[in-house]
Design a protein around this motif. Structure first.
Motif, PDB file in Angstrom:
ATOM      1  N   UNK A 181      32.561  36.201  65.846  1.00 43.68           N
ATOM      2  CA  UNK A 181      32.254  35.079  66.737  1.00 43.68           C
ATOM      3  C   UNK A 181      30.873  35.192  67.361  1.00 43.68           C
ATOM      4  N   UNK A 182      30.324  36.423  67.402  1.00 43.78           N
ATOM      5  CA  UNK A 182      29.034  36.660  68.030  1.00 43.78           C
ATOM      6  C   UNK A 182      29.055  36.271  69.516  1.00 43.78           C
ATOM      7  N   UNK A 183      30.193  36.501  70.179  1.00 46.88           N
ATOM      8  CA  UNK A 183      30.347  36.185  71.591  1.00 46.88           C
ATOM      9  C   UNK A 183      30.218  37.456  72.423  1.00 46.88           C
ATOM     10  N   UNK A 184      29.715  37.315  73.637  1.00 46.35           N
ATOM     11  CA  UNK A 184      29.608  38.438  74.553  1.00 46.35           C
ATOM     12  C   UNK A 184      29.631  37.914  75.987  1.00 46.35           C
ATOM     13  N   UNK A 185      29.863  38.832  76.925  1.00 41.30           N
ATOM     14  CA  UNK A 185      29.820  38.449  78.340  1.00 41.30           C
ATOM     15  C   UNK A 185      29.600  39.689  79.186  1.00 41.30           C
ATOM     16  N   UNK A 186      29.115  39.471  80.397  1.00 38.15           N
ATOM     17  CA  UNK A 186      29.089  40.478  81.441  1.00 38.15           C
ATOM     18  C   UNK A 186      29.388  39.738  82.738  1.00 38.15           C
ATOM     19  N   UNK A 187      30.148  40.384  83.614  1.00 40.66           N
ATOM     20  CA  UNK A 187      30.603  39.684  84.814  1.00 40.66           C
ATOM     21  C   UNK A 187      30.588  40.618  86.010  1.00 40.66           C
ATOM     22  N   UNK A 188      29.974  40.162  87.107  1.00 41.20           N
ATOM     23  CA  UNK A 188      30.046  40.859  88.383  1.00 41.20           C
ATOM     24  C   UNK A 188      31.181  40.246  89.197  1.00 41.20           C
ATOM     25  N   UNK A 189      32.081  41.087  89.673  1.00 43.82           N
ATOM     26  CA  UNK A 189      33.324  40.590  90.260  1.00 43.82           C
ATOM     27  C   UNK A 189      33.575  41.182  91.645  1.00 43.82           C
ATOM     28  N   UNK A 190      34.310  40.427  92.445  1.00 41.02           N
ATOM     29  CA  UNK A 190      34.719  40.869  93.774  1.00 41.02           C
ATOM     30  C   UNK A 190      36.217  40.650  93.905  1.00 41.02           C
ATOM     31  N   UNK A 191      36.919  41.691  94.341  1.00 41.10           N
ATOM     32  CA  UNK A 191      38.369  41.590  94.541  1.00 41.10           C
ATOM     33  C   UNK A 191      38.723  42.030  95.957  1.00 41.10           C
ATOM     34  N   UNK A 192      39.474  41.201  96.660  1.00 39.61           N
ATOM     35  CA  UNK A 192      40.020  41.545  97.972  1.00 39.61           C
ATOM     36  C   UNK A 192      41.536  41.581  97.837  1.00 39.61           C
ATOM     37  N   UNK A 193      42.146  42.714  98.201  1.00 42.85           N
ATOM     38  CA  UNK A 193      43.578  42.872  97.964  1.00 42.85           C
ATOM     39  C   UNK A 193      44.285  43.494  99.163  1.00 42.85           C
ATOM     40  N   UNK A 194      45.599  43.275  99.205  1.00 43.72           N
ATOM     41  CA  UNK A 194      46.481  43.922 100.174  1.00 43.72           C
ATOM     42  C   UNK A 194      47.629  44.528  99.375  1.00 43.72           C
ATOM     43  N   UNK A 195      47.864  45.820  99.558  1.00 46.81           N
ATOM     44  CA  UNK A 195      48.896  46.500  98.784  1.00 46.81           C
ATOM     45  C   UNK A 195      49.724  47.402  99.694  1.00 46.81           C
ATOM     46  N   UNK A 196      50.883  47.773  99.192  1.00 44.83           N
ATOM     47  CA  UNK A 196      51.739  48.751  99.851  1.00 44.83           C
ATOM     48  C   UNK A 196      51.894  49.931  98.912  1.00 44.83           C
ATOM     49  N   UNK A 197      51.706  51.144  99.427  1.00 45.54           N
ATOM     50  CA  UNK A 197      51.865  52.348  98.613  1.00 45.54           C
ATOM     51  C   UNK A 197      53.033  53.170  99.144  1.00 45.54           C
ATOM     52  N   UNK A 198      53.779  53.752  98.221  1.00 48.41           N
ATOM     53  CA  UNK A 198      54.939  54.565  98.580  1.00 48.41           C
ATOM     54  C   UNK A 198      54.715  55.977  98.067  1.00 48.41           C
ATOM     55  N   UNK A 199      54.719  56.945  98.981  1.00 50.89           N
ATOM     56  CA  UNK A 199      54.467  58.345  98.642  1.00 50.89           C
ATOM     57  C   UNK A 199      55.763  59.061  98.299  1.00 50.89           C
ATOM     58  N   UNK A 200      55.679  59.968  97.347  1.00 52.76           N
ATOM     59  CA  UNK A 200      56.858  60.722  96.933  1.00 52.76           C
ATOM     60  C   UNK A 200      57.363  61.619  98.060  1.00 52.76           C
ATOM     61  N   UNK A 201      56.424  62.299  98.734  1.00 53.95           N
ATOM     62  CA  UNK A 201      56.798  63.206  99.817  1.00 53.95           C
ATOM     63  C   UNK A 201      56.546  62.553 101.169  1.00 53.95           C
ATOM     64  N   UNK A 202      57.340  62.927 102.137  1.00 56.46           N
ATOM     65  CA  UNK A 202      57.270  62.337 103.466  1.00 56.46           C
ATOM     66  C   UNK A 202      55.991  62.747 104.192  1.00 56.46           C
ATOM     67  N   UNK A 203      55.420  61.781 104.931  1.00 54.27           N
ATOM     68  CA  UNK A 203      54.328  62.080 105.849  1.00 54.27           C
ATOM     69  C   UNK A 203      54.944  62.509 107.173  1.00 54.27           C
ATOM     70  N   UNK A 204      54.765  63.756 107.537  1.00 55.86           N
ATOM     71  CA  UNK A 204      55.353  64.255 108.780  1.00 55.86           C
ATOM     72  C   UNK A 204      54.594  63.668 109.963  1.00 55.86           C
ATOM     73  N   UNK A 205      55.231  63.611 111.155  1.00 59.54           N
ATOM     74  CA  UNK A 205      54.565  63.029 112.323  1.00 59.54           C
ATOM     75  C   UNK A 205      53.214  63.666 112.634  1.00 59.54           C
TER      76      UNK A 205
END
Length: 315
Positions: free
Chosen positions: A98-122
């Protein structure tokens, strides 16, 4: 001279107080500032199936809140670049020229929740030395695929290629509507899903390695989606702009090959190494209206956020 000595004395005392307060190990740290670098790889119609690593760097920064003993709430800003080029694909793997190409500068803003295997002590400084985790969330992506205008264009009915004045100039592909009549927005909703592992470096610093896939709701990260090339009758070849648009849409001047795959949306892969610094967090407590919601260091229970009733006095 006395004024200078007095100012110097006050400055030293102030710095000492700030230092003692900032590095105090009695202050529980539930806010975490993060920053990292890594690479991004496009998984789209122009992805080179013969490679698995991309030299395109990304930079990210964010803030985390330790909501429970296992759960962190995170906000993150990611700046990254994606690219793809038919010319770099192994001829044995590339079934479309196809002789097609691209380059893209991108910005992502996200909100996520992470769950750790081991407990975070107080007491945050007594956390595990190694702690794996998984995460998922939602984000908003701004992307802008760009490419260079070819030096010539194959106009139907013309015996020879026509030279383009702006050949070699890099332009935004979305502006040219290369898959007419289908245009697209440069904003897309994304779903970050991934996993990582966190290593404790010091009382106040962790380093984490993280890999994630971004599920998107667009098929135009690389400006390629439709199975068929745009109909030449939709371009006005008397106009320079439409000549450039047709050259970007169909650089080889043939409609014999399939342009894209509209059955699947595009994805991108993010691999990062991050530093995570534990903050005192008074500013964020006030900003988000959770001032006074502290850990009880004796019982390990949190008051004000998930539990009701008065909390016991901490030492």
């Amino acid at each position: 001279m006395k004024k200078i000595i007095l100012l110097l004395f006050l400055f030293i005392i102030t710095q000492d107080v700030i230092s003692q307060n900032f590095y105090s190990r009695r202050i529980n740290r539930k806010w975490i500032a993060t920053g990292g670098i890594g690479y991004a790889r496009s998984l789209s119609d122009l992805t080179n199936p013969g490679t698995y690593f991309d030299t395109k760097l990304n930079i990210e920064g964010g803030i985390q809140y330790r909501a429970t003993s296992h759960l962190n709430i995170r906000t993150n800003l990611l700046l990254f670049q994606l690219s793809g080029d038919d010319g770099e694909i192994d001829p044995e793997l590339n079934t479309r020229s196809r002789n097609l190409s691209f380059v893209s500068n991108n910005v992502e803003l996200s909100a996520t929740a992470s769950y750790s295997l081991f407990e975070h002590v107080p007491r945050f400084r007594q956390r595990k030395a190694v702690n794996p985790y998984v995460f998922a969330g939602v984000g908003l992506l701004y992307f802008d695929p760009r490419a260079e205008i070819p030096s010539t264009v194959f106009i139907p009915g013309e015996p020879e290629p026509v030279i383009l004045e702006n050949g070699g100039k890099q332009v935004s592909l979305a502006k040219y509507d290369t898959e007419r009549p289908n245009d697209y927005s440069r904003f897309a909703v994304v779903i970050p899903v991934g996993a990582g592992i966190k290593f404790k470096v010091s009382d106040f610093l962790d380093v984490s390695a993280e890999v994630s896939n971004r599920i998107t709701f667009t098929d135009y990260l690389d400006d390629v989606s439709g199975k068929s090339y745009a109909d030449p009758s939709l371009f006005d070849f008397t106009q320079q702009f439409d000549r450039e648009a047709y050259a970007l849409s169909n650089p080889t001047g043939t409609n014999s090959d399939t342009r894209g795959n509209p059955e699947n949306n595009d994805y991108y892969l993010i691999v990062n190494i991050k530093a995570e610094f534990y903050l005192k967090g008074d500013f964020f407590d006030k900003l988000f209206g959770i001032e006074g919601r502290k850990f009880n260091l004796k019982s390990g229970r949190r008051r004000g956020l998930f539990n009701k009733g008065p909390a016991r006095r901490t030492p």
